[in-house]
Design an enzyme around this catalytic site. Structure first.
Site, short mmCIF file in Angstrom:
data_model
loop_
_atom_site.label_atom_id
_atom_site.label_comp_id
_atom_site.label_asym_id
_atom_site.label_seq_id
_atom_site.Cartn_x
_atom_site.Cartn_y
_atom_site.Cartn_z
CE1 TYR A 107 -3.45 -2.33 5.05
CE2 TYR A 107 -2.91 -0.04 4.59
CZ TYR A 107 -3.29 -1.30 4.15
OH TYR A 107 -3.48 -1.51 2.80
CB SER A 145 -0.87 -0.01 1.27
OG SER A 145 -1.42 1.26 1.53
#
Length: 275
Positions: free
Chosen positions: A156, A143
């Site tokens: 995350y 990401s």
């Protein structure tokens, strides 16, 4: 993209029951690959077989919770037992979260690290001998949060940074023996990852705070993934916002801090507000 590049290749896709994983499995299947679809729900996977490949004999479904080392070992063993080797491993399975660190139960970060980071490590460890033999590819779907931290996503971002560091190092270790290692950073992509994102106490968020219709589709993301694999690229960062974020992080990190905080604070029911 060479449409015949994937024909006959054995490709493992983790997190293949939805989102980017499912879209990728379907694309590889349509291009003639032998697809190993892995996810926690075997019933869901088996129901999706007709969508993944025209010939169901080209699809192997394996129940796997990638946070469990034994499941990752079994995934690789089942693949090799059926098809004799592995050409591509797509480490796609992942969890997200949305909560301020000060409010977060530490078990949430552990869960994200177990699935996102350790899942990638476990699968790659057991697949590596076969990937080296085939001079194949290992991919980590990360990401933009793996290049620049996202507020209210400490677990995350940490897990995605860790995957990037792991794969960058793996690439260097095998620089001259034919292993292809690719870091794939899609940016915001329409999927259910935000619906099942964990909150401060570990429960699922249940709904997305973003307009999924304005994001890149999982199918388009899968096309980029396939192109990167066919070209054996080392890194792919998608979307203009994603590329700009990486550039700003490298050149003007403190400015990016303020921009990101302001941008993320605009989410509905944001756990924080910019000052």
């Amino acid at each position: 993209m060479k449409t015949d590049y994937f024909k006959g290749k054995v490709i493992i896709v983790t997190g293949a029951s939805s989102g980017i994983g499912l879209a990728s499995a379907k694309l590889f299947g349509s291009l003639g690959a032998r697809v190993v679809a892995a996810a926690r729900s075997i019933d869901k996977l088996e129901a999706l077989v007709p969508e993944i490949a025209p010939d169901p004999q080209n699809v192997l479904c394996v129940k796997a919770d990638v946070s469990l080392e034994e499941d990752c070992r079994n995934l690789v063993e089942k693949t090799v037992e059926k098809w004799g080797g592995i050409d591509i491993l797509v480490n796609n399975a992942g969890l997200s979260m949305r909560a301020m660190f000060r409010d977060l139960e530490l078990g949430v970060i552990k869960r994200l690290m177990d699935v996102n980071f350790w899942g990638t490590v476990f699968c790659t460890k057991y697949a590596l001998p076969y990937l080296l033999e085939s001079k194949g590819s290992v991919v980590g779907v990360i990401s933009i949060a793996g290049f620049a931290g996202l507020p209210a996503r400490t677990g995350y971002s940490s897990s995605k940074y860790a995957i990037r560091g792991f794969l960058d190092t793996l690439r260097m270790e095998h620089l001259y023996d034919g292993l292809h290692v690719m870091i794939f950073a899609p940016g915001f992509t329409a999927s259910n990852v935000r619906n099942v994102a964990l909150t401060a106490d570990g429960s699922q968020q249940g709904s997305t705070p973003r307009d999924e219709g304005k994001m890149m589709s999982a199918e388009k993301c899968a096309e980029y993934l396939a192109k990167g694999l066919a070209r054996r690229k080392a890194q792919m960062v998608l979307t203009p916002i994603g590329k700009a974020t990486v550039l700003l992080h490298n050149l003007f990190p403190r400015l990016l801090d303020r921009v990101e905080l302001s941008y993320m604070a605009k989410e509905p029911d944001s756990p924080f507000r910019s000052k």
